[in-house]
Design an enzyme around this catalytic site. Structure first.
Site, PDB file in Angstrom:
ATOM      1  N   HIS A  98       0.916  -1.136   0.052  1.00 25.56           N
ATOM      2  CA  HIS A  98      -0.130  -0.059  -0.028  1.00 25.56           C
ATOM      3  C   HIS A  98       0.932   1.334  -0.021  1.00 25.56           C
ATOM      4  CE1 HIS A  98      -4.026  -1.364   0.490  1.00 25.56           C
ATOM      5  NE2 HIS A  98      -3.693  -2.438   1.133  1.00 25.56           N
ATOM      6  N   GLU A 162      -6.814 -12.192   2.413  1.00 22.49           N
ATOM      7  CA  GLU A 162      -7.746 -10.827   2.540  1.00 22.49           C
ATOM      8  C   GLU A 162      -8.484 -10.887   1.215  1.00 22.49           C
ATOM      9  OE1 GLU A 162      -4.814  -7.705   3.124  1.00 22.49           O
ATOM     10  OE2 GLU A 162      -4.755  -8.117   5.378  1.00 22.49           O
ATOM     11  N   HIS A 165      -8.131  -7.684  -0.796  1.00 22.10           N
ATOM     12  CA  HIS A 165      -6.860  -7.150  -1.135  1.00 22.10           C
ATOM     13  C   HIS A 165      -5.980  -7.565  -2.523  1.00 22.10           C
ATOM     14  CE1 HIS A 165      -2.753  -5.355  -0.059  1.00 22.10           C
ATOM     15  NE2 HIS A 165      -2.410  -6.584  -1.064  1.00 22.10           N
TER      16      HIS A 165
END
Length: 193
Positions: A98, A162, A165
């Site tokens: 990120h 996840e 994600h």
């Protein structure tokens, strides 16, 4: 003049998405406001993939909702301080994808604007959030596969733990974006041309 910014602003108006940056409010696993603003950014190559995903979702009757995209290093450190679990949170000493601007957290919205049922809320740190968790009913498995198909076809890869994600392949080849570069992007976004 060439755009030297390492990040591209993502807005609801420019991209036709819904943006709900969970770390800009308290509705996240920390219960704290982590971001000082709700501005959304991505690396230009991730933005190009996002545009493909948006078009693919639209062709299937869905809309993308973004929960997170670029994450400043200070925010990564704050998340790690609350939950230092490398299965779900990247160790800030190693760097988050990120923070490279090449990862985003997303879900799909149905035509009525409701989120598809993915079995867990975003940011759930348990095996139930793992992408191919076997005990979820077929309807949830199908919803996750719809999102996976859209994002893979747009050039992203998924995080196995996840369902929300996605990131560019070989994400670690991209440099971490420092706070100074991010502040320049925020300033440019806040100041209309």
């Amino acid at each position: 003049m060439e755009n030297l910014s390492p990040l591209v602003p993502i807005t609801e108006a420019s991209h036709g998405v819904v943006i709900d940056l969970i770390y800009a409010g308290t509705n996240n696993f920390t219960g704290q406001v982590i971001y000082d603003s709700a501005l959304c950014f991505l690396h230009p190559l991730a933005d190009a993939g996002l545009c493909k995903a948006i078009a693919a979702a639209k062709s299937m009757g869905f809309q993308l909702k973004i929960f997170d995209a670029f994450r400043p290093q200070e925010a990564q450190e704050a998340l790690w301080a609350v939950a230092p679990n490398p299965a779900y949170i990247a160790d800030p000493a190693k760097g988050s994808n990120h923070t490279r601007g090449v990862a985003l957290d997303v879900t799909l919205l149905a035509p009525d604007g409701q989120e598809l049922d993915m079995g867990t809320p975003v940011d759930t740190m348990s095996s139930a959030s793992h992408h191919f968790h076997a005990t979820h009913p077929v309807s949830i498995q199908l919803n996750r596969m719809k999102l996976l198909t859209i994002m893979l076809e747009a050039g992203f890869v998924h995080h196995p733990n996840e369902w929300w994600h996605y990131q560019l392949p070989d994400a670690r080849q991209f440099p971490l974006i420092d706070s100074h570069a991010f502040m320049r992007c925020k300033s440019a976004q806040a100041t209309p041309a």
